[in-house]
Design a protein around this motif. Structure first.
Motif, mmCIF file in Angstrom:
data_model
loop_
_atom_site.group_PDB
_atom_site.id
_atom_site.type_symbol
_atom_site.label_atom_id
_atom_site.label_comp_id
_atom_site.label_asym_id
_atom_site.label_seq_id
_atom_site.Cartn_x
_atom_site.Cartn_y
_atom_site.Cartn_z
ATOM 1 N N ARG A 101 -3.917 -11.532 -3.372
ATOM 2 C CA ARG A 101 -3.523 -12.937 -3.289
ATOM 3 C C ARG A 101 -4.233 -13.644 -2.146
ATOM 4 O O ARG A 101 -4.770 -13.002 -1.231
ATOM 5 C CB ARG A 101 -2.005 -13.096 -3.175
ATOM 6 N N THR A 141 4.843 -16.705 3.133
ATOM 7 C CA THR A 141 6.003 -15.994 2.586
ATOM 8 C C THR A 141 6.737 -15.244 3.694
ATOM 9 O O THR A 141 7.808 -15.656 4.137
ATOM 10 C CB THR A 141 5.564 -15.029 1.469
ATOM 11 N N SER A 201 5.883 -13.031 -2.097
ATOM 12 C CA SER A 201 5.187 -13.645 -3.223
ATOM 13 C C SER A 201 5.723 -13.106 -4.555
ATOM 14 O O SER A 201 6.255 -12.008 -4.639
ATOM 15 C CB SER A 201 3.688 -13.349 -3.126
ATOM 16 N N ARG A 216 7.533 -8.837 -9.966
ATOM 17 C CA ARG A 216 8.488 -9.041 -8.871
ATOM 18 C C ARG A 216 8.772 -10.528 -8.772
ATOM 19 O O ARG A 216 7.845 -11.331 -8.666
ATOM 20 C CB ARG A 216 7.908 -8.541 -7.539
ATOM 21 N N ARG A 237 5.899 4.157 5.131
ATOM 22 C CA ARG A 237 5.921 3.761 3.724
ATOM 23 C C ARG A 237 5.427 4.918 2.883
ATOM 24 O O ARG A 237 4.416 5.541 3.199
ATOM 25 C CB ARG A 237 4.979 2.561 3.559
ATOM 26 N N PRO A 254 6.863 -1.053 -6.505
ATOM 27 C CA PRO A 254 7.985 -0.445 -5.795
ATOM 28 C C PRO A 254 8.818 -1.429 -4.982
ATOM 29 O O PRO A 254 9.935 -1.119 -4.613
ATOM 30 C CB PRO A 254 7.312 0.598 -4.913
ATOM 31 N N GLY A 255 8.287 -2.646 -4.714
ATOM 32 C CA GLY A 255 9.138 -3.684 -4.142
ATOM 33 C C GLY A 255 10.275 -4.004 -5.099
ATOM 34 O O GLY A 255 11.208 -4.709 -4.765
ATOM 35 N N ASP A 257 3.442 3.657 -2.801
ATOM 36 C CA ASP A 257 3.727 2.218 -2.841
ATOM 37 C C ASP A 257 2.487 1.419 -2.445
ATOM 38 O O ASP A 257 2.175 1.298 -1.270
ATOM 39 C CB ASP A 257 4.896 1.921 -1.890
ATOM 40 N N VAL A 317 6.376 -0.005 -11.339
ATOM 41 C CA VAL A 317 5.013 -0.503 -11.246
ATOM 42 C C VAL A 317 4.862 -1.325 -9.975
ATOM 43 O O VAL A 317 3.793 -1.478 -9.450
ATOM 44 C CB VAL A 317 4.595 -1.351 -12.457
ATOM 45 N N THR A 372 -5.412 -0.306 -10.732
ATOM 46 C CA THR A 372 -5.262 -1.750 -10.543
ATOM 47 C C THR A 372 -5.014 -2.061 -9.075
ATOM 48 O O THR A 372 -4.654 -1.186 -8.284
ATOM 49 C CB THR A 372 -4.077 -2.287 -11.363
ATOM 50 N N SER A 392 4.478 -6.375 3.708
ATOM 51 C CA SER A 392 5.338 -7.050 4.673
ATOM 52 C C SER A 392 5.450 -6.172 5.928
ATOM 53 O O SER A 392 5.438 -4.949 5.843
ATOM 54 C CB SER A 392 6.719 -7.294 4.052
ATOM 55 N N HIS A 404 -5.373 -9.226 0.641
ATOM 56 C CA HIS A 404 -5.366 -10.669 0.896
ATOM 57 C C HIS A 404 -6.790 -11.176 1.101
ATOM 58 O O HIS A 404 -7.580 -10.554 1.825
ATOM 59 C CB HIS A 404 -4.527 -10.987 2.138
HETATM 60 O O1 TXA Z 1 4.445 -12.246 0.088
HETATM 61 C C1 TXA Z 1 3.972 -11.111 0.022
HETATM 62 O O2 TXA Z 1 3.590 -10.616 -1.048
HETATM 63 C C2 TXA Z 1 3.868 -10.315 1.331
HETATM 64 C C3 TXA Z 1 2.841 -11.004 2.218
HETATM 65 C C4 TXA Z 1 2.536 -10.233 3.475
HETATM 66 O O3 TXA Z 1 1.676 -11.267 1.498
HETATM 67 N N1 TXA Z 1 3.521 -8.960 1.062
HETATM 68 C C5 TXA Z 1 4.382 -8.092 0.492
HETATM 69 O O4 TXA Z 1 3.891 -6.807 0.452
HETATM 70 O O5 TXA Z 1 5.482 -8.405 0.111
HETATM 71 P P1 TXA Z 1 4.800 -5.533 0.149
HETATM 72 O O6 TXA Z 1 3.915 -4.368 0.352
HETATM 73 O O7 TXA Z 1 6.032 -5.590 0.947
HETATM 74 O O8 TXA Z 1 5.100 -5.627 -1.368
HETATM 75 C C6 TXA Z 1 4.009 -5.482 -2.232
HETATM 76 C C7 TXA Z 1 4.461 -5.101 -3.589
HETATM 77 C C8 TXA Z 1 4.964 -3.688 -3.598
HETATM 78 O O9 TXA Z 1 6.193 -3.628 -4.275
HETATM 79 C C9 TXA Z 1 3.897 -2.971 -4.376
HETATM 80 O O10 TXA Z 1 4.384 -1.903 -5.086
HETATM 81 C C10 TXA Z 1 3.374 -4.047 -5.300
HETATM 82 O O11 TXA Z 1 3.338 -5.148 -4.459
HETATM 83 N N2 TXA Z 1 2.031 -3.724 -5.768
HETATM 84 C C11 TXA Z 1 0.952 -3.524 -5.019
HETATM 85 N N3 TXA Z 1 -0.097 -3.165 -5.793
HETATM 86 C C12 TXA Z 1 0.345 -3.140 -7.065
HETATM 87 C C13 TXA Z 1 -0.256 -2.846 -8.334
HETATM 88 N N4 TXA Z 1 -1.528 -2.486 -8.437
HETATM 89 N N5 TXA Z 1 0.522 -2.944 -9.436
HETATM 90 C C14 TXA Z 1 1.825 -3.304 -9.343
HETATM 91 N N6 TXA Z 1 2.437 -3.577 -8.171
HETATM 92 C C15 TXA Z 1 1.721 -3.508 -7.051
#
Ligand code: TXA
Ligand code: MG
Length: 320
Positions: free
Chosen positions: A112, A26, A172, A186, A49, A215-216, A53, A213, A108, A134, A58
């Protein structure tokens, strides 16, 4: 360092509590040992960050999921079996072995298995689950090349593995299927249509800026430094004034654009997604006063592209 050849050193850095940027299919991730609260804290620091968030954990292999979290609900297991390795992040209960900082205190955890051989080799060699958002500063454009990571985070990272441009180019898809019917938190590289075909109806939760839920999904996110505006189609008259154009299929006739990036002349949304952030990084570096971005057809991964463009634009309209 090149992704092949650098795995052992990068894995050692992870085990020692360091930060390793690595390619996934991704975007590039900024990884740390997910079992180590201090290592995870360094991610938040490097990205600036906010601590609310949570990170995605992984794994090297789908079989590692139950070893880490125990049995998961049937619908979650079905999605993992169908789409891992791949650009799908699933929500599960956080196991006690994962420190609360990784999930920002949530009960939670997002998890992935990336579909990128060097990423899986890295995680397997490290022998620990790897927390990785990311590899960009919070709110900014996601990195799809090692150069983007170095430009954005530089010295804050111990090792950067360079695997070339990422295949999908967009993050993702995040799905919460714990209660049966999957809820898309998302939009991302795995199209909603693929989920529906595999497991039936899903609910797509529109981004919430109130109590996010994921923040992305904050309304303002994924933003270039240059103000960005989204249009249906860039007409010939829309150019001029040192503006940059992010076009879907072609450069419109006329219009004196200072810089133009075309996402996919063939109109292929998958190819467009793969180029999206790279094109935005280039337009951002072109010194234009405004980026005008064309919406793409709102189907398949096009929905995720439009979602990212909308959030980038929201940053410049004010946080709505
Ligand atoms: O493709 C991807 O998902 C990339 C690659 C590196 O794997 N990672 C990614 O991570 O996009 P990041 O941190 O930029 O976005 C992760 C998102 C954030 O919006 C975060 O809030 C959400 O995942 N997230 C993480 N844990 C969560 C949870 N327990 N419940 C709901 N959302 C969650
Ligand atoms: Mg991100």
């Amino acid at each position: 360092m090149p992704a092949e050849g650098g795995i052992a050193e990068a894995a050692a850095a992870l085990r020692a509590g360091g930060l390793v940027a690595f390619p996934t299919e991704t975007v590039y991730g900024l990884g740390a040992n997910a079992l180590d609260a201090r290592a995870a804290a360094r991610i938040f620091e490097a990205k600036q960050r906010p601590s609310f968030d949570p990170l995605i954990t992984h794994l090297a292999d789908a079989a590692d999921l139950t070893a880490l979290v125990g049995p998961v609900p049937e619908a979650v297991a079905a999605l993992a079996a169908r789409f891992w390795p791949g650009p799908l992040t699933l929500i599960v209960d956080r196991p006690v072995t994962i420190p609360a900082i990784v999930t920002s205190g949530l009960a939670t955890m997002a998890v992935r298995v990336p579909d990128e051989p060097s990423a899986r080799a890295l995680i397997a060699a490290a022998g620990v689950p790897v927390a990785a958002p990311s590899a960009n500063r919070f709110g900014q454009l996601s990195p799809t090349r090692a150069e983007h990571v170095v430009a954005g985070l530089g010295a804050a990272v111990d090792v950067v593995l360079d695997g070339g441009p990422t295949r999908c180019g967009i993050e993702s898809t995040i799905v919460d299927a714990r209660s049966g019917r999957p809820v898309v938190l998302r939009l991302g590289a795995l199209p909603v249509e693929a989920l529906v075909e595999a497991v039936g109806p899903v609910t797509v939760r529109p981004g919430s800026s109130g109590q996010p839920v994921a923040p992305g999904t904050l309304a303002a996110h994924y933003a270039p430094r240059t103000p960005l505006r989204v249009v249906e189609h860039a007409g010939p008259a829309a150019g001029g004034g040192r503006r940059g154009l992010l076009a879907f299929r072609e450069r419109p006739a006329g219009g004196d654009w200072a810089a133009v990036e075309v996402l996919s002349p063939a109109g292929d949304l998958t190819a467009a997604a793969a180029r999206l952030f790279d094109a935005l990084h280039r337009l951002d570096a072109a010194g234009v006063g405004e980026i005008v971005a064309e919406r793409v057809p709102d189907v398949g991964v096009g929905r995720a592209i439009n979602d990212r463009l909308g959030r980038a634009a929201a940053t410049w309209r004010g946080h709505d």
